[in-house]
Design a protein around this motif. Structure first.
Motif, PDB file in Angstrom:
ATOM      1  N   VAL A 157       2.022  -6.870  -4.269  1.00 37.11           N
ATOM      2  CA  VAL A 157       1.641  -8.006  -3.422  1.00 37.11           C
ATOM      3  C   VAL A 157       2.132  -9.321  -4.053  1.00 37.11           C
ATOM      4  O   VAL A 157       2.709 -10.176  -3.369  1.00 37.11           O
ATOM      5  CB  VAL A 157       0.112  -8.042  -3.200  1.00 37.11           C
ATOM      6  CG1 VAL A 157      -0.298  -9.314  -2.482  1.00 37.11           C
ATOM      7  CG2 VAL A 157      -0.329  -6.823  -2.414  1.00 37.11           C
ATOM      8  N   LEU A 158       1.905  -9.475  -5.354  1.00 33.72           N
ATOM      9  CA  LEU A 158       2.349 -10.706  -6.022  1.00 33.72           C
ATOM     10  C   LEU A 158       3.864 -10.850  -5.901  1.00 33.72           C
ATOM     11  O   LEU A 158       4.381 -11.942  -5.652  1.00 33.72           O
ATOM     12  CB  LEU A 158       1.926 -10.696  -7.502  1.00 33.72           C
ATOM     13  CG  LEU A 158       0.439 -10.831  -7.791  1.00 33.72           C
ATOM     14  CD1 LEU A 158       0.196 -10.965  -9.278  1.00 33.72           C
ATOM     15  CD2 LEU A 158      -0.175 -12.021  -7.061  1.00 33.72           C
ATOM     16  N   TYR A 207       0.839  -1.206   0.000  1.00 40.77           N
ATOM     17  CA  TYR A 207       0.000   0.000   0.000  1.00 40.77           C
ATOM     18  C   TYR A 207       0.874   1.256   0.000  1.00 40.77           C
ATOM     19  O   TYR A 207       0.601   2.211  -0.732  1.00 40.77           O
ATOM     20  CB  TYR A 207      -0.933   0.005   1.201  1.00 40.77           C
ATOM     21  CG  TYR A 207      -1.904   1.168   1.175  1.00 40.77           C
ATOM     22  CD1 TYR A 207      -3.027   1.124   0.371  1.00 40.77           C
ATOM     23  CD2 TYR A 207      -1.672   2.321   1.928  1.00 40.77           C
ATOM     24  CE1 TYR A 207      -3.918   2.190   0.316  1.00 40.77           C
ATOM     25  CE2 TYR A 207      -2.547   3.391   1.880  1.00 40.77           C
ATOM     26  CZ  TYR A 207      -3.674   3.324   1.073  1.00 40.77           C
ATOM     27  OH  TYR A 207      -4.536   4.386   1.015  1.00 40.77           O
ATOM     28  N   TYR A 226      -0.446  -1.786  -6.694  1.00 42.80           N
ATOM     29  CA  TYR A 226      -0.613  -2.479  -5.410  1.00 42.80           C
ATOM     30  C   TYR A 226      -0.633  -3.996  -5.646  1.00 42.80           C
ATOM     31  O   TYR A 226       0.090  -4.752  -4.973  1.00 42.80           O
ATOM     32  CB  TYR A 226      -1.916  -2.006  -4.769  1.00 42.80           C
ATOM     33  CG  TYR A 226      -2.092  -2.348  -3.305  1.00 42.80           C
ATOM     34  CD1 TYR A 226      -1.129  -3.060  -2.588  1.00 42.80           C
ATOM     35  CD2 TYR A 226      -3.234  -1.936  -2.616  1.00 42.80           C
ATOM     36  CE1 TYR A 226      -1.307  -3.350  -1.242  1.00 42.80           C
ATOM     37  CE2 TYR A 226      -3.422  -2.224  -1.273  1.00 42.80           C
ATOM     38  CZ  TYR A 226      -2.464  -2.937  -0.600  1.00 42.80           C
ATOM     39  OH  TYR A 226      -2.644  -3.230   0.738  1.00 42.80           O
ATOM     40  N   ALA A 227      -1.429  -4.427  -6.619  1.00 43.65           N
ATOM     41  CA  ALA A 227      -1.536  -5.862  -6.893  1.00 43.65           C
ATOM     42  C   ALA A 227      -0.189  -6.445  -7.295  1.00 43.65           C
ATOM     43  O   ALA A 227       0.210  -7.509  -6.807  1.00 43.65           O
ATOM     44  CB  ALA A 227      -2.565  -6.105  -8.001  1.00 43.65           C
ATOM     45  N   LEU A 241      -4.411   3.987 -11.896  1.00 43.49           N
ATOM     46  CA  LEU A 241      -3.384   2.948 -12.060  1.00 43.49           C
ATOM     47  C   LEU A 241      -2.938   2.341 -10.730  1.00 43.49           C
ATOM     48  O   LEU A 241      -2.301   1.291 -10.708  1.00 43.49           O
ATOM     49  CB  LEU A 241      -2.161   3.541 -12.778  1.00 43.49           C
ATOM     50  CG  LEU A 241      -2.380   3.943 -14.241  1.00 43.49           C
ATOM     51  CD1 LEU A 241      -1.178   4.713 -14.762  1.00 43.49           C
ATOM     52  CD2 LEU A 241      -2.611   2.700 -15.090  1.00 43.49           C
ATOM     53  N   SER A 242      -3.270   3.031  -9.613  1.00 43.76           N
ATOM     54  CA  SER A 242      -2.668   2.661  -8.333  1.00 43.76           C
ATOM     55  C   SER A 242      -2.956   1.220  -7.923  1.00 43.76           C
ATOM     56  O   SER A 242      -2.091   0.543  -7.365  1.00 43.76           O
ATOM     57  CB  SER A 242      -3.161   3.609  -7.242  1.00 43.76           C
ATOM     58  OG  SER A 242      -4.554   3.469  -7.091  1.00 43.76           O
ATOM     59  N   PHE A 243      -4.159   0.719  -8.223  1.00 44.11           N
ATOM     60  CA  PHE A 243      -4.512  -0.625  -7.750  1.00 44.11           C
ATOM     61  C   PHE A 243      -3.737  -1.715  -8.494  1.00 44.11           C
ATOM     62  O   PHE A 243      -3.462  -2.778  -7.933  1.00 44.11           O
ATOM     63  CB  PHE A 243      -6.020  -0.838  -7.860  1.00 44.11           C
ATOM     64  CG  PHE A 243      -6.811   0.213  -7.139  1.00 44.11           C
ATOM     65  CD1 PHE A 243      -6.791   0.270  -5.750  1.00 44.11           C
ATOM     66  CD2 PHE A 243      -7.526   1.174  -7.829  1.00 44.11           C
ATOM     67  CE1 PHE A 243      -7.492   1.254  -5.067  1.00 44.11           C
ATOM     68  CE2 PHE A 243      -8.225   2.163  -7.164  1.00 44.11           C
ATOM     69  CZ  PHE A 243      -8.205   2.208  -5.779  1.00 44.11           C
ATOM     70  N   ALA A 244      -3.378  -1.426  -9.740  1.00 47.55           N
ATOM     71  CA  ALA A 244      -2.540  -2.373 -10.487  1.00 47.55           C
ATOM     72  C   ALA A 244      -1.157  -2.447  -9.846  1.00 47.55           C
ATOM     73  O   ALA A 244      -0.574  -3.528  -9.706  1.00 47.55           O
ATOM     74  CB  ALA A 244      -2.446  -1.949 -11.945  1.00 47.55           C
ATOM     75  N   ALA A 280       2.256   1.730  -3.450  1.00 48.27           N
ATOM     76  CA  ALA A 280       1.213   2.186  -4.372  1.00 48.27           C
ATOM     77  C   ALA A 280       0.851   3.642  -4.099  1.00 48.27           C
ATOM     78  O   ALA A 280       0.654   4.431  -5.030  1.00 48.27           O
ATOM     79  CB  ALA A 280      -0.023   1.296  -4.242  1.00 48.27           C
ATOM     80  N   GLY A 281       0.799   4.015  -2.815  1.00 47.39           N
ATOM     81  CA  GLY A 281       0.481   5.399  -2.454  1.00 47.39           C
ATOM     82  C   GLY A 281       1.542   6.360  -2.961  1.00 47.39           C
ATOM     83  O   GLY A 281       1.236   7.406  -3.527  1.00 47.39           O
TER      84      GLY A 281
END
Lengths: 99, 522
Positions: A64-65, A27, A60-61, A55-58, A30-31
């Protein structure tokens, strides 16, 4: 039995560390990415902010991966830390420079 | 984490999916139903008959009269204008910031309160799908977190399946149960994969400024109002003059707004309605196209002169609006909407089969004395409580709408309580009965519930199936038919489960033959 218990504790700690790194580290990255892009994109201020946020959630994902996919915790952490430092520097420069 | 990237992703997929599966199922189910939010609201207000021509300017004038009478001190008045499908004007106001909103439905022609039963209709299911009926922003944060995990589960699921294309055509119901559940999970997941990815990402986008405000905050130094002004999609209210003023007639404003935008007026906000500097904002229907962007026109409330319209959307705003539009599917004509609905149901099935698969892969060995661990027992109960419990809750909500007395006080809240009561009872049942038995009982209950919906609906109102057939009432016909089909589906599931249980030995033995459980044994 004791060895078994130690292994379980070790695995639990490792998993907890990964989850914490993925959730909070991801997070944070991404932030920072969103803030940096919103300041850096060469378009209107509102458009830059919207584009960056979309685009931020991509990001973040992906973070995480990466965290769960990396072989070792140190590598996972480093992989988040390095881009975070670069993006953080960018935000600090652009945000400070503007006023 | 694990030896290979794929193994790490398989582990991540199994566990992240389990942790959020229950919430996701609830979100997917109520969200899927929200594609028919208007139609559900119509069914839940059987006193209102669709199809009458409505005069929008007159309805707006009658609504202003009603608001003058009911809410003279409110700082803002809101009205949703009637349509042929929903022939009612909805007026909303609140007396102060943070105070609860008051809502009244009016007859468009006379402005008197409608005698239709009080209900939240489809709006409850819609709000539940991103707020979970929790106070403040708790629900939105929980749903957002789960959506993010869903995105991870989808992506790690894609990595896990090396044969993603072949899996699409593989279903082996006669094979070992675990294999069959896995196939079902793959088919529902992969077949609608573009929909699942789209709906998850666009869901996050609808609330993106709550979840990820840092871009706007950095670029605008925390001044979010300014961001919305720059986007040019809203019209800000003018500050009040603190002197009394008289509101001009709304009819000419509505006609002018329709002329300027070429679209129908759907919603009106009146800020500081009795002030000398009142602002009227007329919001229009979405123009043709994918994007969820409503043009709006502002007016000086006293003189009735135009204050300007929303600006043409920039590229980034259009992309944002299109992503939100894809999520809501307002643009979709009925065949496409049916496809969205079916894809949503496939999402429910994907989550449900994934949850069941988790427990099937961890069944105790047939000849071992080991009993099911408490944690697995709990997962079983929550699976039943969610996968069967939520449909039961929805059936209870619909039944309460028809069975509670029409004049009952706090009726909408009682309907919502029926929803949660149905859900809670299923969870309790699942905790006290053995898993296989609980599944049968819960699925049978769901079947009975959805069978009862059209019957009770027809007996308690004059809008039964034959009447709908005679009047060509598509909404009521479709609602009752779908409810019946859902009942048949649950009935079949319950029947299939009982006949399978007749040969439990074979089932258990086969469950062990497959080794997928081992990869998620951490």
């Amino acid at each position: 039995m004791a060895a078994n218990l130690a292994v379980t504790t070790h695995i639990r700690l490792a998993v907890t560390a990964r989850i914490a790194l993925a959730v909070f580290g991801g997070y944070g990255l991404a932030g920072l990415f969103t803030a940096a892009l919103a300041l850096a994109l060469p378009m209107g201020r509102a458009d830059a902010a919207s584009t960056a946020t979309l685009l931020s959630f991509a990001v973040y994902a992906a973070a995480v991966l990466w965290t769960f996919g990396a072989r070792r915790f140190a590598i996972a952490a480093l992989g988040l830390l390095l881009p975070a430092v670069v993006l953080g520097g960018l935000v600090w420069t652009l945000h400070g420079g503007a006023g | 984490m694990k030896a290979t990237f794929r193994q790490s992703m398989a582990w991540l997929h199994a566990w992240s999916g389990l942790v959020v599966g229950w919430v996701l199922f609830a979100v997917f189910l109520t969200g899927t139903l929200s594609y028919y939010r208007t139609e559900i609201s119509q069914w839940m207000r059987p006193e209102l008959h669709a199809g009458h021509a409505v005069d929008v300017p007159i309805a707006a004038e009658r609504a202003v009269d009603a608001l003058h009478e009911r809410a003279p001190d409110a700082r803002a008045w809101f009205m949703t204008l009637p349509t042929a499908e929903t022939p009612a004007t909805r007026i909303v106001w609140r007396t102060g910031p943070g105070a609860p909103f008051s809502v009244v439905l009016l007859d468009p022609a006379t402005g008197t309160a409608l005698t239709a039963r009080d209900t939240r209709g489809g709006d409850f299911l819609y709000r539940f799908h991103y707020e979970l009926h929790l106070p403040l922003l708790w629900g939105r944060w929980i749903v957002g977190g789960c959506a993010m995990v869903m995105l991870i589960a989808l992506l790690s699921g894609i990595v896990t399946h090396r044969r993603i294309f072949v899996d699409l055509f593989t279903f082996r119901p006669k094979k070992a149960p675990q294999r069959a559940w896995l196939d079902a999970h793959n088919v529902t997941g992969v077949l609608a994969l573009p929909f699942h990815l789209m709906i998850t990402y666009t869901g996050l986008v609808t609330l993106m400024l709550l979840y990820m405000p840092w871009g706007v905050d950095a670029a605008y130094r925390g001044d979010r109002e300014r961001y919305f002004q720059d986007r040019g999609q809203t019209i800000a209210a003018r500050p009040p003059a603190h002197a009394p003023g008289t509101l001009a007639p709304l009819g000419p404003m509505i006609r002018e707004a329709m002329r300027l935008t070429g679209s129908e007026a759907t919603f009106i906000a009146i800020h500081n309605p009795r002030d000398a500097r009142s602002t009227v904002v007329v919001t229009m229907d979405e123009p043709e196209g994918l994007a969820h962007l409503h043009p709006a026109v502002g007016f000086d409330g006293v003189t009735g002169s135009s204050l300007g319209t929303t600006m043409p959307a920039s590229a980034a705003t259009t992309v944002h609006g299109t992503l939100v539009g894809l999520h809501e599917a307002h643009f979709a004509p009925w065949p496409l909407r049916v496809l969205f609905f079916l894809s949503g149901l496939m999402g429910c099935a994907m989550v449900a089969t994934g949850l069941v698969l988790w427990t099937v892969a961890r069944l105790p060995k047939p000849n071992s004395a080991a009993r099911m661990p408490l944690g697995h027992r709990l997962v079983h109960a929550l699976n039943i409580g969610t996968v069967a419990g939520l449909p039961i809750a929805v059936a209870c909500y619909f039944l309460a709408n028809r069975l509670l007395p029409a004049e009952m006080p706090v009726r909408p809240e009682a309907e919502v309580q029926a929803f949660f009561a149905g859900w809670l009872l299923t969870v309790l049942l699942a905790l006290f009965l053995a898993p296989a038995r609980a599944w049968t009982v819960a699925l049978t209950t769901a079947a009975a519930g959805f069978l009862a919906v059209p019957i009770v609906g027809g007996v308690t109102t004059d809008r039964h199936y034959l009447a709908s057939l005679r009047e060509g009432d598509t909404v009521f016909l479709a609602f009752d038919t779908v409810s019946f089909c859902v009942a048949v589906g649950f009935g079949f599931a319950a029947y299939a489960l009982t006949s399978r249980r007749a040969a439990p030995q074979r089932l258990r033995k086969n469950a062990l033959r497959v080794g997928i459980g081992s990869r998620s044994s951490i």
